[in-house]
Scaffold this motif. Structure first.
Motif, PDB file in Angstrom:
ATOM      1  N   LEU A  95       0.736  -0.999   0.055  1.00  0.00           N
ATOM      2  CA  LEU A  95      -0.192   0.003   0.008  1.00  0.00           C
ATOM      3  C   LEU A  95       0.921   1.373  -0.131  1.00  0.00           C
ATOM      4  CD1 LEU A  95      -2.716  -1.100   2.570  1.00  0.00           C
ATOM      5  CD2 LEU A  95      -3.043  -0.712  -0.099  1.00  0.00           C
ATOM      6  N   GLU A  96       2.077   1.283   0.590  1.00  0.00           N
ATOM      7  CA  GLU A  96       2.785   2.394   0.611  1.00  0.00           C
ATOM      8  C   GLU A  96       3.351   2.564  -0.953  1.00  0.00           C
ATOM      9  OE1 GLU A  96       5.735   1.689   3.650  1.00  0.00           O
ATOM     10  OE2 GLU A  96       4.375   2.146   5.127  1.00  0.00           O
ATOM     11  N   ALA A  97       3.760   1.306  -1.437  1.00  0.00           N
ATOM     12  CA  ALA A  97       4.383   1.462  -2.848  1.00  0.00           C
ATOM     13  C   ALA A  97       3.206   1.910  -3.773  1.00  0.00           C
ATOM     14  CB  ALA A  97       5.127   0.135  -3.361  1.00  0.00           C
ATOM     15  N   ARG A  98       2.072   1.400  -3.581  1.00  0.00           N
ATOM     16  CA  ARG A  98       0.722   1.482  -4.580  1.00  0.00           C
ATOM     17  C   ARG A  98      -0.462   1.702  -3.708  1.00  0.00           C
ATOM     18  NH1 ARG A  98       0.186  -1.872  -9.963  1.00  0.00           N
ATOM     19  NH2 ARG A  98      -1.938  -1.503 -10.056  1.00  0.00           N
ATOM     20  N   PRO A  99      -0.533   2.952  -3.308  1.00  0.00           N
ATOM     21  CA  PRO A  99      -1.734   3.311  -2.497  1.00  0.00           C
ATOM     22  C   PRO A  99      -3.280   2.903  -3.074  1.00  0.00           C
ATOM     23  CG  PRO A  99      -0.178   5.151  -2.521  1.00  0.00           C
ATOM     24  CD  PRO A  99       0.276   3.996  -3.738  1.00  0.00           C
ATOM     25  N   TRP A 100      -3.028   2.679  -4.398  1.00  0.00           N
ATOM     26  CA  TRP A 100      -4.301   2.363  -5.186  1.00  0.00           C
ATOM     27  C   TRP A 100      -4.538   0.658  -5.208  1.00  0.00           C
ATOM     28  CZ3 TRP A 100      -0.365   5.053  -7.066  1.00  0.00           C
ATOM     29  CH2 TRP A 100       0.402   4.385  -7.865  1.00  0.00           C
ATOM     30  N   ALA A 101      -3.661  -0.031  -4.522  1.00  0.00           N
ATOM     31  CA  ALA A 101      -3.966  -1.422  -4.627  1.00  0.00           C
ATOM     32  C   ALA A 101      -4.974  -1.871  -4.002  1.00  0.00           C
ATOM     33  CB  ALA A 101      -2.568  -2.120  -4.034  1.00  0.00           C
TER      34      ALA A 101
END
Length: 108
Positions: A95-101
């Motif tokens: 989620l930090e790398a890809r908050p839209w996951a």
């Protein structure tokens, strides 16, 4: 500011970026010309490849935009951070790398 507010800001910024990028891709090109194909790779072939690349980029941006918008809905529902497929918690690092996951690694 709460974590939810920070995530919402990031997601809204990403949404605006994606919408802007898609608008750029859909603007008519100045000189589209006609595409012709022959035995040699020429301008027509290069233009066709460029157009196919643009369509692919547009579709990819659309898919990410869909995930961003789904993540915003999940924030409102209170289910942000849970996988849409299995319901398990999505790893914090993801989620930090890809908050839209919206799905865990196993289901992405």
């Amino acid at each position: 500011m709460s974590d939810v507010d920070e995530v919402r800001e990031v997601l809204l910024a990403k949404e605006a970026e994606l919408v802007s990028s898609r608008e750029v891709l859909t603007r008519p090109q100045q000189d589209q010309g006609s595409i012709s194909f022959g035995k040699r790779i020429g301008d027509g072939t290069a233009m066709a490849v460029d157009r196919l690349s643009t369509v692919t980029a547009h579709d990819t941006l659309g898919a990410v935009l869909g995930e961003v918008r789904r993540a915003l809905v999940k924030l409102d529902e209170g289910s942000y951070g849970l996988c849409d497929t299995c319901g398990e918690q999505i790893l914090k690092a993801r989620l930090e790398a890809r908050p839209w996951a919206v799905r865990c690694l196993r289901h992405s």
